[in-house]
Design an enzyme around this catalytic site. Structure first.
Site, PDB file in Angstrom:
ATOM      1  N   TYR A 142      51.033  60.499  52.035  1.00  0.00           N
ATOM      2  CA  TYR A 142      52.301  60.671  52.037  1.00  0.00           C
ATOM      3  C   TYR A 142      53.022  60.550  50.437  1.00  0.00           C
ATOM      4  O   TYR A 142      53.011  59.861  49.720  1.00  0.00           O
ATOM      5  CB  TYR A 142      53.112  59.916  52.808  1.00  0.00           C
ATOM      6  CG  TYR A 142      54.796  60.247  52.997  1.00  0.00           C
ATOM      7  CD1 TYR A 142      55.117  61.350  53.722  1.00  0.00           C
ATOM      8  CD2 TYR A 142      55.546  59.246  52.418  1.00  0.00           C
ATOM      9  CE1 TYR A 142      56.684  61.420  53.521  1.00  0.00           C
ATOM     10  CE2 TYR A 142      56.899  59.397  52.531  1.00  0.00           C
ATOM     11  CZ  TYR A 142      57.583  60.654  53.025  1.00  0.00           C
ATOM     12  OH  TYR A 142      58.806  60.836  53.098  1.00  0.00           O
TER      13      TYR A 142
ATOM     14  N   ASP B 113      50.030  58.868  42.402  1.00  0.00           N
ATOM     15  CA  ASP B 113      51.368  58.531  43.030  1.00  0.00           C
ATOM     16  C   ASP B 113      51.317  57.007  43.288  1.00  0.00           C
ATOM     17  O   ASP B 113      50.792  56.564  44.325  1.00  0.00           O
ATOM     18  CB  ASP B 113      51.258  59.462  44.346  1.00  0.00           C
ATOM     19  CG  ASP B 113      52.841  59.011  45.240  1.00  0.00           C
ATOM     20  OD1 ASP B 113      53.452  58.034  44.763  1.00  0.00           O
ATOM     21  OD2 ASP B 113      52.974  59.471  46.316  1.00  0.00           O
TER      22      ASP B 113
ATOM     23  N   LYS C 298      60.086  52.568  44.716  1.00  0.00           N
ATOM     24  CA  LYS C 298      59.888  51.201  45.610  1.00  0.00           C
ATOM     25  C   LYS C 298      60.249  50.123  44.426  1.00  0.00           C
ATOM     26  O   LYS C 298      61.226  49.672  44.179  1.00  0.00           O
ATOM     27  CB  LYS C 298      58.779  51.088  46.430  1.00  0.00           C
ATOM     28  CG  LYS C 298      58.686  52.432  47.293  1.00  0.00           C
ATOM     29  CD  LYS C 298      57.832  52.314  48.322  1.00  0.00           C
ATOM     30  CE  LYS C 298      58.265  53.285  49.682  1.00  0.00           C
ATOM     31  NZ  LYS C 298      57.087  54.250  49.600  1.00  0.00           N
TER      32      LYS C 298
HETATM   33  C1  PLP Z   1      57.754  55.984  49.951  1.00  0.00           C
HETATM   34  C2  PLP Z   1      56.719  56.762  49.261  1.00  0.00           C
HETATM   35  C3  PLP Z   1      57.091  58.031  48.568  1.00  0.00           C
HETATM   36  C4  PLP Z   1      58.620  58.385  48.824  1.00  0.00           C
HETATM   37  O1  PLP Z   1      59.505  57.771  48.021  1.00  0.00           O
HETATM   38  P1  PLP Z   1      61.063  57.559  48.722  1.00  0.00           P
HETATM   39  O2  PLP Z   1      61.796  56.697  47.665  1.00  0.00           O
HETATM   40  O3  PLP Z   1      60.949  57.296  50.013  1.00  0.00           O
HETATM   41  O4  PLP Z   1      61.333  58.914  48.565  1.00  0.00           O
HETATM   42  C5  PLP Z   1      56.329  58.633  47.624  1.00  0.00           C
HETATM   43  N1  PLP Z   1      54.851  58.463  47.600  1.00  0.00           N
HETATM   44  C6  PLP Z   1      54.551  57.376  48.314  1.00  0.00           C
HETATM   45  C7  PLP Z   1      53.035  56.884  48.104  1.00  0.00           C
HETATM   46  C8  PLP Z   1      55.457  56.370  48.906  1.00  0.00           C
HETATM   47  O5  PLP Z   1      54.783  55.414  49.315  1.00  0.00           O
END
Ligand code: PLP
Length: 440
Positions: free
Chosen positions: A146, A247, A275
């Site tokens: 994701y 990511d 995060k």
């Molecule tokens: C949480 C997450 C996202 C998205 O971040 P948001 O601040 O919720 O838009 C993208 N990539 C990874 C791996 C994530 O865990």
């Protein structure tokens, strides 16, 4: 033992009158596990208190950001100081430089860093940059990874989408409203299956702008990359002139100071963060080599902007969080808690005769309700989600707040100590005596 949840129930009913599903992010609705989501009133350290006054030991940590524990005094003080100076100016500030310098200190390969307001914006912008830089259109992502909810990334995406957040996880695109034409620009491969990636590159290599991946997956539950998979990622992207995008929105500053990049010795071309970087306030960022990042406006032709980008409160919270982490790196302590938790879980499940596969890296952990090993998406989704539900509610009723989905990583923080470990293992031992969790 049984919590009263009357107030949460009442608030959930009211919320559904004005907010779709009563929530502002799907997984919060408890759709995968049933029952009423707890409305949270406040948090401190390792704990949350819900609207009925129940105390919950938190294994979600706002889905990752709260590595220092809730309401850490250094973060609160930094926000209070920034607050007194004004909320937002739409002009550059010194804190943005200091935070970018901290990111570079942890990730020396990132010459330039651009701040945005969410992880979604970070990955979306990194993809646009990769396409602009390479002049190619195709993106490769992995099933069950994701990367936020941008159109071209909602294809075979994990967690919320695996657990009833919308669309179907088995078709591409995985959300309604994503044009097939967009989805067609996203190629999907299987995580930890290097041969499949090799085949994809053989067929489309010259058209691939970038491969984006979770360096340790959290969004299909925790999946750990194999060395052969990581080798193929680096080799194929280089060979075909595609960019490798790590990511690190979830793993950055969590698995090590320099995240999974440091822990696993990765050499991505672009990195995305979020995060922890915002310390609990909305932040994302992307960065990489100067030569690539110089393509971003105003230096280059790839447009990307944000009214609240670099917001002073978010920068202050992020800066205080990273400074606290870097001053006294906590990764050995988090690992010790994780190892003890994992060992305790293994023992309890073995005693109960219940087959589980526990995947953990540092302070990210998933208990898959099936026999191991679980290395691929296909293996993860074959878990017994009914049994997971019973596990989840068994813990929640005993004041332990595990993520409400088989396919979400649990997180713990520096506020989790021996007392929290005991409380967790005791709750699990009790939950394992319930009929719903016993072997059928
Ligand atoms: C949480 C997450 C996202 C998205 O971040 P948001 O601040 O919720 O838009 C993208 N990539 C990874 C791996 C994530 O865990």
């Amino acid at each position: 033992m049984h919590h009263s949840t009357a107030r949460s129930e009442e608030l959930f009913r009211e919320a559904q009158q004005v907010i779709p599903g009563g929530v502002n992010s799907p997984v919060r609705a408890f759709k995968a596990v049933g029952g009423t989501p707890r409305f949270i009133a406040r948090a401190q350290g390792a704990y949350l208190w819900d609207a009925d006054g129940n105390q919950l030991l938190d294994y979600i940590g706002s889905w990752g950001p709260m590595i220092l524990g809730h309401n850490h005094p250094a973060v609160v003080a930094a926000i209070q100081q920034a607050l007194a100076e004004g909320l937002s100016y739409g002009a550059p500030t010194e804190r943005e430089i200091r935070l970018a310098q901290r990111v570079r200190e942890a990730y020396p390969s990132a010459d330039l860093v651009r701040f945005v307001s969410s992880g979604t914006e970070a990955t979306m912008s990194a993809l646009r940059l990769a396409r602009g830089y390479t002049g190619r259109d195709l993106i490769v992502k992995f099933r069950g990874n994701y990367h936020g909810h941008a159109d071209s990334l909602l294809v075979q995406a994990g967690s919320g989408l695996l657990t009833g957040g919308g669309g179907s996880a088995r078709s591409a695109p995985s959300s309604a409203g994503v044009p097939q034409a967009f989805a067609e620009l996203t190629l999907v491969a299987d995580y930890n299956e290097p041969q499949a990636l090799e085949d994809l590159f053989q067929r489309y290599g010259e058209q691939i702008a970038a491969v984006i991946f979770e360096p340790v997956v959290g969004n299909a539950g925790v999946l750990i990359p194999t060395p052969a998979f990581l080798e193929a990622l680096h080799r194929l992207t280089r060979q075909y002139g595609a960019l490798l995008i790590a990511d690190e929105v979830m793993t950055g500053f969590r698995l090590a100071k320099g995240g999974a990049v440091e822990l696993l010795g990765l050499q991505p071309d672009l990195i995305c963060w979020g995060k922890i970087l915002g310390g609990g306030l909305p932040v994302g960022a992307y960065g990489g080599r100067a030569e690539i990042m110089q393509q971003v406006a105003p230096l280059g032709p790839v447009y990307q902007a944000g009214t609240l980008s670099g917001n002073p409160l978010s920068m202050a919270a992020g800066l205080a969080t990273l400074e606290t982490l870097f001053q006294d790196p906590p990764y050995a302590r988090l690992e010790a808690y994780g190892a003890a938790l994992e060992q305790g879980l293994q023992t309890l499940f073995a005693e109960a005769g219940l087959p589980v596969a526990i995947n953990r890296v540092g302070s990210m952990i998933t208990v898959f309700f099936r026999e191991g090993p679980v290395q691929t998406y296909t293996e993860a989704v074959a878990s017994d989600t009914e049994r997971f539900k019973a596990f989840f509610h068994g813990l929640l009723q005993r004041g332990v707040y595990w993520p409400p989905s088989q396919f979400e990583a649990a997180f713990f923080s520096l506020a989790h100590g021996p007392q929290e470990l005991d409380k967790t293992l005791e709750a699990i031992a009790q939950a394992l005596k319930e009929p719903a969790l016993l072997v059928r």
